[in-house]
Design an enzyme around this catalytic site. Structure first.
Site, PDB file in Angstrom:
ATOM      1  N   ARG A  72       0.448  -1.489  -0.010  1.00 39.29           N
ATOM      2  CA  ARG A  72      -0.221   0.042   0.216  1.00 39.29           C
ATOM      3  C   ARG A  72       0.669   1.650  -0.046  1.00 39.29           C
ATOM      4  O   ARG A  72       0.325   1.936  -0.631  1.00 39.29           O
ATOM      5  CB  ARG A  72      -0.998   0.226   1.297  1.00 39.29           C
ATOM      6  CG  ARG A  72      -2.231  -1.024   1.116  1.00 39.29           C
ATOM      7  CD  ARG A  72      -2.555  -1.010   2.565  1.00 39.29           C
ATOM      8  NE  ARG A  72      -3.720   0.215   2.900  1.00 39.29           N
ATOM      9  CZ  ARG A  72      -3.904   0.387   3.494  1.00 39.29           C
ATOM     10  NH1 ARG A  72      -4.109  -0.732   5.187  1.00 39.29           N
ATOM     11  NH2 ARG A  72      -5.093   1.430   3.871  1.00 39.29           N
ATOM     12  N   ASP A 105      -2.767   8.264   3.367  1.00 39.59           N
ATOM     13  CA  ASP A 105      -2.440   8.075   2.027  1.00 39.59           C
ATOM     14  C   ASP A 105      -1.533   9.433   2.562  1.00 39.59           C
ATOM     15  O   ASP A 105      -0.236   9.903   1.070  1.00 39.59           O
ATOM     16  CB  ASP A 105      -3.025   7.859   0.731  1.00 39.59           C
ATOM     17  CG  ASP A 105      -4.289   9.376   0.954  1.00 39.59           C
ATOM     18  OD1 ASP A 105      -5.046   8.872   0.560  1.00 39.59           O
ATOM     19  OD2 ASP A 105      -4.461  10.066   1.449  1.00 39.59           O
ATOM     20  N   HIS A 120      -6.290   8.601  11.835  1.00 37.06           N
ATOM     21  CA  HIS A 120      -5.634   7.438  11.684  1.00 37.06           C
ATOM     22  C   HIS A 120      -4.042   6.773  11.693  1.00 37.06           C
ATOM     23  O   HIS A 120      -4.305   5.840  10.112  1.00 37.06           O
ATOM     24  CB  HIS A 120      -6.248   6.172  10.054  1.00 37.06           C
ATOM     25  CG  HIS A 120      -8.030   5.976  11.001  1.00 37.06           C
ATOM     26  ND1 HIS A 120      -8.861   6.169  10.376  1.00 37.06           N
ATOM     27  CD2 HIS A 120      -8.961   6.515  12.405  1.00 37.06           C
ATOM     28  CE1 HIS A 120     -10.351   6.218  10.789  1.00 37.06           C
ATOM     29  NE2 HIS A 120     -10.061   6.590  11.909  1.00 37.06           N
ATOM     30  N   CYS A 128       8.237   1.866  16.197  1.00 44.06           N
ATOM     31  CA  CYS A 128       8.818   0.908  17.002  1.00 44.06           C
ATOM     32  C   CYS A 128       7.307   0.546  18.250  1.00 44.06           C
ATOM     33  O   CYS A 128       6.811   1.146  17.861  1.00 44.06           O
ATOM     34  CB  CYS A 128       9.959   1.423  17.743  1.00 44.06           C
ATOM     35  SG  CYS A 128       9.829  -0.133  19.150  1.00 44.06           S
ATOM     36  N   THR A 189     -17.081   9.331   2.995  1.00 41.42           N
ATOM     37  CA  THR A 189     -17.036   8.695   3.947  1.00 41.42           C
ATOM     38  C   THR A 189     -17.609   7.598   3.903  1.00 41.42           C
ATOM     39  O   THR A 189     -19.289   8.436   3.899  1.00 41.42           O
ATOM     40  CB  THR A 189     -15.983   9.380   5.258  1.00 41.42           C
ATOM     41  OG1 THR A 189     -16.264   8.090   6.004  1.00 41.42           O
ATOM     42  CG2 THR A 189     -17.056  10.178   5.197  1.00 41.42           C
TER      43      THR A 189
HETATM   44  C1  BV8 Z   1     -11.645   2.357  18.910  1.00 42.40           C
HETATM   45  C2  BV8 Z   1      -6.100   3.162   9.190  1.00 42.40           C
HETATM   46  C3  BV8 Z   1     -11.239   1.962  20.922  1.00 42.40           C
HETATM   47  C4  BV8 Z   1      -5.832   1.019   8.971  1.00 42.40           C
HETATM   48  C5  BV8 Z   1      -7.943   2.711  10.006  1.00 42.40           C
HETATM   49  C6  BV8 Z   1     -18.158   2.290  18.615  1.00 42.40           C
HETATM   50  C7  BV8 Z   1     -17.096   3.083  19.111  1.00 42.40           C
HETATM   51  C8  BV8 Z   1     -15.514   3.526  19.823  1.00 42.40           C
HETATM   52  C9  BV8 Z   1     -15.673   1.704  18.256  1.00 42.40           C
HETATM   53  C10 BV8 Z   1     -15.756   1.584  17.383  1.00 42.40           C
HETATM   54  C11 BV8 Z   1     -17.341   1.136  18.311  1.00 42.40           C
HETATM   55  N1  BV8 Z   1     -17.999   0.774  17.599  1.00 42.40           N
HETATM   56  C12 BV8 Z   1     -17.121  -0.223  16.418  1.00 42.40           C
HETATM   57  C13 BV8 Z   1     -15.767  -0.016  16.440  1.00 42.40           C
HETATM   58  C14 BV8 Z   1     -14.065   0.039  16.561  1.00 42.40           C
HETATM   59  C15 BV8 Z   1     -13.591   0.155  15.071  1.00 42.40           C
HETATM   60  C16 BV8 Z   1     -14.597   0.124  14.187  1.00 42.40           C
HETATM   61  O1  BV8 Z   1     -15.261   1.652  13.758  1.00 42.40           O
HETATM   62  N2  BV8 Z   1     -15.182  -0.442  13.599  1.00 42.40           N
HETATM   63  C17 BV8 Z   1     -16.127  -0.467  11.899  1.00 42.40           C
HETATM   64  C18 BV8 Z   1     -15.535  -1.440  11.120  1.00 42.40           C
HETATM   65  C19 BV8 Z   1     -17.798  -0.594  12.391  1.00 42.40           C
HETATM   66  N3  BV8 Z   1     -13.367   1.055  15.686  1.00 42.40           N
HETATM   67  C20 BV8 Z   1     -11.705   1.400  16.014  1.00 42.40           C
HETATM   68  O2  BV8 Z   1     -11.523   0.048  15.867  1.00 42.40           O
HETATM   69  C21 BV8 Z   1     -11.079   2.258  16.750  1.00 42.40           C
HETATM   70  N4  BV8 Z   1     -10.244   2.035  17.810  1.00 42.40           N
HETATM   71  O3  BV8 Z   1     -12.266   3.257  18.616  1.00 42.40           O
HETATM   72  O4  BV8 Z   1     -10.276   1.724  19.788  1.00 42.40           O
HETATM   73  C22 BV8 Z   1      -9.411   2.416  22.288  1.00 42.40           C
HETATM   74  C23 BV8 Z   1      -9.738   2.946  22.880  1.00 42.40           C
HETATM   75  C24 BV8 Z   1      -9.367   3.269  23.548  1.00 42.40           C
HETATM   76  C25 BV8 Z   1      -8.128   2.551  24.114  1.00 42.40           C
HETATM   77  C26 BV8 Z   1      -8.893   1.080  23.441  1.00 42.40           C
HETATM   78  C27 BV8 Z   1      -8.744   1.203  22.054  1.00 42.40           C
HETATM   79  C28 BV8 Z   1      -9.817   3.064  15.242  1.00 42.40           C
HETATM   80  C29 BV8 Z   1     -10.621   3.008  13.906  1.00 42.40           C
HETATM   81  C30 BV8 Z   1      -9.118   3.386  13.002  1.00 42.40           C
HETATM   82  C31 BV8 Z   1      -9.277   1.471  12.079  1.00 42.40           C
HETATM   83  N5  BV8 Z   1      -8.533   2.167  11.188  1.00 42.40           N
HETATM   84  N6  BV8 Z   1      -7.361   2.949   8.855  1.00 42.40           N
HETATM   85  C32 BV8 Z   1      -5.727   1.038   7.643  1.00 42.40           C
HETATM   86  O5  BV8 Z   1      -5.760   2.102   6.613  1.00 42.40           O
HETATM   87  O6  BV8 Z   1      -4.494  -0.041   7.444  1.00 42.40           O
HETATM   88  S1  BV8 Z   1     -10.234   3.255   9.292  1.00 42.40           S
HETATM   89  C33 BV8 Z   1      -9.817   2.349   7.507  1.00 42.40           C
HETATM   90  O7  BV8 Z   1     -11.011   2.913   7.323  1.00 42.40           O
HETATM   91  C34 BV8 Z   1      -9.728   3.883   6.845  1.00 42.40           C
HETATM   92  O8  BV8 Z   1      -8.536   4.834   7.696  1.00 42.40           O
HETATM   93  C35 BV8 Z   1     -10.709   4.190   6.310  1.00 42.40           C
HETATM   94  O9  BV8 Z   1     -10.512   6.231   6.569  1.00 42.40           O
HETATM   95  C36 BV8 Z   1     -11.726   3.813   7.045  1.00 42.40           C
HETATM   96  C37 BV8 Z   1     -13.075   3.506   5.820  1.00 42.40           C
HETATM   97  O10 BV8 Z   1     -13.803   4.654   6.248  1.00 42.40           O
HETATM   98  P1  BV8 Z   1     -13.767   5.302   4.636  1.00 42.40           P
HETATM   99  O11 BV8 Z   1     -13.042   6.335   4.682  1.00 42.40           O
HETATM  100  O12 BV8 Z   1     -15.495   6.061   5.068  1.00 42.40           O
HETATM  101  O13 BV8 Z   1     -13.630   3.982   3.631  1.00 42.40           O
HETATM  102  P2  BV8 Z   1     -14.462   4.013   3.305  1.00 42.40           P
HETATM  103  O14 BV8 Z   1     -13.660   2.844   1.902  1.00 42.40           O
HETATM  104  O15 BV8 Z   1     -15.400   2.797   4.009  1.00 42.40           O
HETATM  105  O16 BV8 Z   1     -16.326   4.704   2.121  1.00 42.40           O
HETATM  106  C38 BV8 Z   1     -15.473   5.041   1.183  1.00 42.40           C
HETATM  107  C39 BV8 Z   1     -16.802   5.964   0.754  1.00 42.40           C
HETATM  108  O17 BV8 Z   1     -16.083   6.575  -0.047  1.00 42.40           O
HETATM  109  C40 BV8 Z   1     -17.957   5.602   0.839  1.00 42.40           C
HETATM  110  O18 BV8 Z   1     -19.108   6.051   1.011  1.00 42.40           O
HETATM  111  C41 BV8 Z   1     -18.108   5.875  -1.114  1.00 42.40           C
HETATM  112  O19 BV8 Z   1     -19.383   5.864  -1.127  1.00 42.40           O
HETATM  113  C42 BV8 Z   1     -17.169   7.074  -0.902  1.00 42.40           C
HETATM  114  N7  BV8 Z   1     -16.773   7.403  -2.344  1.00 42.40           N
HETATM  115  C43 BV8 Z   1     -16.566   6.285  -3.027  1.00 42.40           C
HETATM  116  N8  BV8 Z   1     -15.631   7.728  -4.006  1.00 42.40           N
HETATM  117  C44 BV8 Z   1     -15.994   9.086  -3.946  1.00 42.40           C
HETATM  118  C45 BV8 Z   1     -16.378   8.855  -2.876  1.00 42.40           C
HETATM  119  N9  BV8 Z   1     -16.615  10.505  -1.981  1.00 42.40           N
HETATM  120  C46 BV8 Z   1     -16.542  11.361  -2.395  1.00 42.40           C
HETATM  121  N10 BV8 Z   1     -15.873  11.168  -4.101  1.00 42.40           N
HETATM  122  C47 BV8 Z   1     -15.582   9.915  -4.784  1.00 42.40           C
HETATM  123  N11 BV8 Z   1     -15.232  10.218  -5.987  1.00 42.40           N
END
Ligand code: BV8
Length: 260
Positions: A72, A105, A120, A128, A189
């Protein structure tokens, strides 16, 4: 064809003293960065991101996870910002803009956005695992993943994995901006990943207009004062042109004539 932008939105944008923009993977889609949901192409088709972007996956198979991020990182390093990124960089010249991104990115910075809150982390940085400190260069170590030159611990990408806490300072800055802004844009998003997805509601609950830009509706759409259906690479430049550039007469940055 970009939909017409409501005059009411343009007027609010010009008058707003503080604007927040939250971006997701959709903003980088037009630069060729696979959105998170479709990041799995070819070599990686058999894995779900949530299976690889976790501390457990790294503990279980550090080499596999390291190789996925190397793929990536190299993919993204070769890509360029698109007009949507440049429009947000230009917007910062016209208003008090807080740009918050879920993307890893670095394309907002590459487009010239002066300040970016990275919720993120960033693919281009490595840290590390033991010290939780960024390592500038890890040389051409043969071992994969490479080891920290300071303590010998495993190196890992400086991104926030599922189940990991977001960087405290970034989260607090994002929270404060959402609590004080006069307009909140959610761009590209799916509004699924927490706690980032909660930010627009902090504005909404204060009666602040939320504007969503996305080709598809999301769970946030019913709460949006304006839903601009389309691609951010088309809508954002149009928004900036109609709100400011037409009146100020200044050329756009990517035209190469912009004021540096
Ligand atoms: C945490 C880095 C707690 C890695 C990423 C409630 C509260 C808190 C946490 C949770 C909760 N419920 C669930 C959770 C757990 C989890 C979570 O949210 N899970 C989801 C799947 C339900 N959250 C976590 O684990 C977070 N941590 O809360 O920890 C904690 C607290 C204290 C101590 C310990 C722990 C951490 C979340 C971060 C994860 N890391 N990225 C990597 O990239 O490898 S997130 C990753 O997903 C990316 O960053 C990316 O941004 C994100 C996906 O979201 P989107 O950006 O929206 O992308 P997606 O593909 O989904 O959608 C794209 C959109 O674009 C679409 O709508 C599409 O229609 C649109 N689109 C397409 N083309 C276009 C467009 N729009 C405009 N123009 C275009 N041309």
């Amino acid at each position: 064809m970009t939909p017409p932008i409501p005059q009411g939105l343009l007027d609010s944008l010009c008058k707003a003293g503080h604007v927040v923009v939250l971006t997701g993977a959709g903003v980088s889609a037009e630069s060729g960065v696979p959105t998170f949901r479709d990041a799995q192409s070819g070599l990686w088709a058999r894995y779900q991101p949530e299976e690889l972007a976790t501390p457990e996956a790294f503990r279980r198979n550090p080499r596999l996870v390291w190789d996925w991020y190397t793929w990536r990182r190299e993919l993204v390093a070769a890509l360029q910002p698109n007009p949507g990124h440049y429009a947000l960089a230009e917007m910062a010249r016209y208003t008090h803009l807080t740009l918050i991104t879920q993307n890893v990115d670095g394309l907002h910075q590459k487009a010239g956005s002066p300040e970016v809150i990275e919720l993120h982390g960033n693919l281009q940085r490595v840290k590390c695992q033991e010290e939780d400190r960024v390592v500038e260069s890890w040389g051409d170590q043969k071992e994969v993943p490479p080891r920290c030159p300071r303590c010998g611990g495993l190196l890992r990408p400086d991104v926030v994995w599922f189940g990991e806490a977001l960087p405290q300072e970034a989260l607090e800055s994002a929270w404060a901006a959402a609590e004080s802004c006069e307009l909140f844009f959610s761009v590209g998003t799916s509004s699924q990943v927490q706690p980032a997805a909660s930010l627009p509601y902090l504005a909404y609950d204060r009666g602040v207009p939320v504007i969503e830009i996305n080709p598809n509706e999301t769970t946030l759409t019913p709460y949006s004062a304006y839903f601009l259906r389309g691609r951010s690479g088309e809508i954002l430049p149009e928004l900036v042109r109609q709100a400011w550039r037409a009146s100020s007469g200044s050329p756009s940055p990517e035209s190469g004539l912009g004021i540096q």
